[in-house]
Design a protein around this motif. Structure first.
Motif, PDB file in Angstrom:
ATOM      1  N   PHE A 156      -7.524  16.901  12.596  1.00 11.43           N
ATOM      2  CA  PHE A 156      -6.534  17.645  13.374  1.00 11.43           C
ATOM      3  C   PHE A 156      -7.020  19.085  13.576  1.00 11.43           C
ATOM      4  O   PHE A 156      -6.911  19.638  14.670  1.00 11.43           O
ATOM      5  N   GLY A 157      -7.567  19.666  12.532  1.00  9.50           N
ATOM      6  CA  GLY A 157      -8.109  21.024  12.644  1.00  9.50           C
ATOM      7  C   GLY A 157      -9.265  21.107  13.614  1.00  9.50           C
ATOM      8  O   GLY A 157      -9.363  22.046  14.412  1.00  9.50           O
ATOM      9  N   VAL A 158     -10.155  20.128  13.565  1.00  7.60           N
ATOM     10  CA  VAL A 158     -11.281  20.093  14.496  1.00  7.60           C
ATOM     11  C   VAL A 158     -10.785  19.940  15.928  1.00  7.60           C
ATOM     12  O   VAL A 158     -11.301  20.592  16.852  1.00  7.60           O
ATOM     13  N   ALA A 159      -9.776  19.092  16.135  1.00  9.05           N
ATOM     14  CA  ALA A 159      -9.227  18.907  17.483  1.00  9.05           C
ATOM     15  C   ALA A 159      -8.654  20.214  18.018  1.00  9.05           C
ATOM     16  O   ALA A 159      -8.900  20.589  19.176  1.00  9.05           O
ATOM     17  N   ILE A 160      -7.909  20.925  17.184  1.00  8.31           N
ATOM     18  CA  ILE A 160      -7.334  22.205  17.607  1.00  8.31           C
ATOM     19  C   ILE A 160      -8.427  23.226  17.880  1.00  8.31           C
ATOM     20  O   ILE A 160      -8.402  23.938  18.896  1.00  8.31           O
ATOM     21  N   ALA A 161      -9.422  23.295  16.998  1.00  8.49           N
ATOM     22  CA  ALA A 161     -10.514  24.263  17.173  1.00  8.49           C
ATOM     23  C   ALA A 161     -11.306  23.980  18.448  1.00  8.49           C
ATOM     24  O   ALA A 161     -11.644  24.912  19.197  1.00  8.49           O
ATOM     25  N   LEU A 162     -11.603  22.711  18.723  1.00  7.79           N
ATOM     26  CA  LEU A 162     -12.355  22.377  19.928  1.00  7.79           C
ATOM     27  C   LEU A 162     -11.546  22.665  21.188  1.00  7.79           C
ATOM     28  O   LEU A 162     -12.102  23.097  22.196  1.00  7.79           O
ATOM     29  N   TYR A 163     -10.233  22.444  21.123  1.00  8.53           N
ATOM     30  CA  TYR A 163      -9.402  22.752  22.290  1.00  8.53           C
ATOM     31  C   TYR A 163      -9.380  24.263  22.547  1.00  8.53           C
ATOM     32  O   TYR A 163      -9.520  24.704  23.690  1.00  8.53           O
ATOM     33  N   ILE A 164      -9.222  25.054  21.497  1.00  6.92           N
ATOM     34  CA  ILE A 164      -9.233  26.511  21.645  1.00  6.92           C
ATOM     35  C   ILE A 164     -10.584  26.977  22.179  1.00  6.92           C
ATOM     36  O   ILE A 164     -10.659  27.828  23.079  1.00  6.92           O
ATOM     37  N   LEU A 165     -11.655  26.399  21.661  1.00  3.34           N
ATOM     38  CA  LEU A 165     -12.993  26.753  22.127  1.00  3.34           C
ATOM     39  C   LEU A 165     -13.175  26.395  23.602  1.00  3.34           C
ATOM     40  O   LEU A 165     -13.786  27.157  24.364  1.00  3.34           O
ATOM     41  N   SER A 166     -12.615  25.258  24.027  1.00  2.00           N
ATOM     42  CA  SER A 166     -12.727  24.882  25.441  1.00  2.00           C
ATOM     43  C   SER A 166     -11.986  25.872  26.331  1.00  2.00           C
ATOM     44  O   SER A 166     -12.450  26.212  27.419  1.00  2.00           O
ATOM     45  N   GLU A 167     -10.838  26.352  25.854  1.00  2.00           N
ATOM     46  CA  GLU A 167     -10.090  27.352  26.636  1.00  2.00           C
ATOM     47  C   GLU A 167     -10.857  28.678  26.699  1.00  2.00           C
ATOM     48  O   GLU A 167     -10.856  29.346  27.737  1.00  2.00           O
ATOM     49  N   LEU A 168     -11.494  29.056  25.602  1.00  2.00           N
ATOM     50  CA  LEU A 168     -12.308  30.278  25.615  1.00  2.00           C
ATOM     51  C   LEU A 168     -13.470  30.141  26.588  1.00  2.00           C
ATOM     52  O   LEU A 168     -13.774  31.079  27.339  1.00  2.00           O
ATOM     53  N   PHE A 169     -14.128  28.993  26.584  1.00  2.00           N
ATOM     54  CA  PHE A 169     -15.229  28.766  27.508  1.00  2.00           C
ATOM     55  C   PHE A 169     -14.731  28.720  28.953  1.00  2.00           C
ATOM     56  O   PHE A 169     -15.430  29.156  29.864  1.00  2.00           O
ATOM     57  N   ARG A 170     -13.529  28.202  29.180  1.00  2.00           N
ATOM     58  CA  ARG A 170     -12.970  28.174  30.533  1.00  2.00           C
ATOM     59  C   ARG A 170     -12.749  29.601  31.029  1.00  2.00           C
ATOM     60  O   ARG A 170     -13.119  29.944  32.154  1.00  2.00           O
ATOM     61  N   GLN A 171     -12.164  30.442  30.172  1.00  2.00           N
ATOM     62  CA  GLN A 171     -11.944  31.833  30.566  1.00  2.00           C
ATOM     63  C   GLN A 171     -13.260  32.570  30.770  1.00  2.00           C
ATOM     64  O   GLN A 171     -13.401  33.350  31.716  1.00  2.00           O
ATOM     65  N   ALA A 172     -14.231  32.333  29.903  1.00  2.00           N
ATOM     66  CA  ALA A 172     -15.537  32.979  30.052  1.00  2.00           C
ATOM     67  C   ALA A 172     -16.200  32.541  31.356  1.00  2.00           C
ATOM     68  O   ALA A 172     -16.830  33.361  32.039  1.00  2.00           O
ATOM     69  N   ASN A 173     -16.026  31.272  31.713  1.00  2.00           N
ATOM     70  CA  ASN A 173     -16.583  30.769  32.960  1.00  2.00           C
ATOM     71  C   ASN A 173     -15.905  31.442  34.158  1.00  2.00           C
ATOM     72  O   ASN A 173     -16.563  31.787  35.143  1.00  2.00           O
ATOM     73  N   GLU A 174     -14.591  31.633  34.073  1.00  2.00           N
ATOM     74  CA  GLU A 174     -13.873  32.320  35.150  1.00  2.00           C
ATOM     75  C   GLU A 174     -14.352  33.758  35.277  1.00  2.00           C
ATOM     76  O   GLU A 174     -14.601  34.237  36.392  1.00  2.00           O
ATOM     77  N   TYR A 175     -14.482  34.465  34.163  1.00  2.00           N
ATOM     78  CA  TYR A 175     -14.961  35.848  34.201  1.00  2.00           C
ATOM     79  C   TYR A 175     -16.384  35.923  34.745  1.00  2.00           C
ATOM     80  O   TYR A 175     -16.721  36.833  35.495  1.00  2.00           O
ATOM     81  N   LYS A 176     -17.217  34.956  34.368  1.00  2.00           N
ATOM     82  CA  LYS A 176     -18.593  34.928  34.836  1.00  2.00           C
ATOM     83  C   LYS A 176     -18.634  34.722  36.342  1.00  2.00           C
ATOM     84  O   LYS A 176     -19.394  35.397  37.053  1.00  2.00           O
ATOM     85  N   SER A 177     -17.820  33.799  36.859  1.00  2.00           N
ATOM     86  CA  SER A 177     -17.823  33.543  38.310  1.00  2.00           C
ATOM     87  C   SER A 177     -17.267  34.752  39.069  1.00  2.00           C
ATOM     88  O   SER A 177     -17.746  35.081  40.143  1.00  2.00           O
ATOM     89  N   GLU A 178     -16.242  35.445  38.524  1.00  2.00           N
ATOM     90  CA  GLU A 178     -15.735  36.649  39.153  1.00  2.00           C
ATOM     91  C   GLU A 178     -16.780  37.745  39.142  1.00  2.00           C
ATOM     92  O   GLU A 178     -16.939  38.474  40.125  1.00  2.00           O
ATOM     93  N   ASN A 179     -17.500  37.857  38.049  1.00  2.00           N
ATOM     94  CA  ASN A 179     -18.548  38.858  37.942  1.00  2.00           C
ATOM     95  C   ASN A 179     -19.675  38.560  38.930  1.00  2.00           C
ATOM     96  O   ASN A 179     -20.236  39.466  39.531  1.00  2.00           O
ATOM     97  N   ASP A 180     -20.017  37.291  39.108  1.00  2.00           N
ATOM     98  CA  ASP A 180     -21.061  36.921  40.063  1.00  2.00           C
ATOM     99  C   ASP A 180     -20.644  37.263  41.491  1.00  2.00           C
ATOM    100  O   ASP A 180     -21.481  37.606  42.320  1.00  2.00           O
ATOM    101  N   LEU A 181     -19.341  37.167  41.794  1.00  2.00           N
ATOM    102  CA  LEU A 181     -18.851  37.481  43.137  1.00  2.00           C
ATOM    103  C   LEU A 181     -18.844  38.976  43.414  1.00  2.00           C
ATOM    104  O   LEU A 181     -18.984  39.396  44.566  1.00  2.00           O
ATOM    105  N   THR A 182     -18.659  39.802  42.386  1.00  2.00           N
ATOM    106  CA  THR A 182     -18.569  41.248  42.606  1.00  2.00           C
ATOM    107  C   THR A 182     -19.933  41.914  42.757  1.00  2.00           C
ATOM    108  O   THR A 182     -20.009  43.029  43.238  1.00  2.00           O
ATOM    109  N   ILE A 183     -20.977  41.255  42.361  1.00  2.00           N
ATOM    110  CA  ILE A 183     -22.309  41.870  42.435  1.00  2.00           C
ATOM    111  C   ILE A 183     -22.888  41.726  43.824  1.00  2.00           C
ATOM    112  O   ILE A 183     -22.769  40.851  44.538  1.00  2.00           O
TER     113      ILE A 183
END
Length: 155
Positions: free
Chosen positions: A128-155
């Motif tokens: 259960f802990g691993v499932a929660i940790a992996l879900y949180i990590l996926s959300e962090l990676f999703r946000q990082a991917n969004e920030y990365k794509s926004e950053n790529d558009l501004t350059i």
């Protein structure tokens, strides 16, 4: 030591995971055959809990092999990574639920040793802990991917 790229630690870990993946498939296929040859009875816990848990673990290992592929390609922040982490999270949740079922089965129906049931309870909490940790990590990676794509558009 380098983490990403062809000669990074991700490549070494990917090879180790591939060995574990194919070895896990072999073990999952050979255990019932070996038990039948030895004349042992294959119980319900094996069919309904151990095999599905083995398959779920293989799904998790396969997702991590894909994660190390993205590290090898120097693309850790992508939608594929997010999807892989979510799939691994779901597989871990399935494993935890199956361990709950096995704990209830062993404790109430089989009257197994309390130490064995405590061990199963530990596995429930762990996955259960691993499932929660992996879900949180996926959300962090999703946000990082969004920030990365926004950053790529501004350059």
């Amino acid at each position: 030591m380098q983490v990403t790229g062809e000669k990074g630690i991700g490549s070494i870990l990917k090879v180790i995971l591939q060995v574990c993946f194919w070895g896990g498939i072999a073990i999952l296929v050979l255990i019932p055959i070996i038990l039948i040859v030895m004349g042992e009875h294959i119980g319900g816990a094996f069919i309904y809990v151990l095999c599905p848990n083995g398959i779920a673990m293989l799904v998790i290992v396969k997702q991590f092999i894909g994660l190390f592929d993205s590290l090898k390609e120097n693309k850790p922040f992508s939608n594929k990574t997010v999807k892989r982490l979510k799939k691994a999270s779901i597989a871990s949740l399935v494993m935890a639920i199956l361990f709950v079922i096995q704990t209830i089965y062993e404790f109430f129906l089989v009257k197994a040793d309390i130490v064995f049931c405590i061990g199963l309870g530990f596995l429930v909490v762990l996955f259960f802990g691993v499932a929660i940790a992996l879900y949180i990590l996926s959300e962090l990676f999703r946000q990082a991917n969004e920030y990365k794509s926004e950053n790529d558009l501004t350059i």
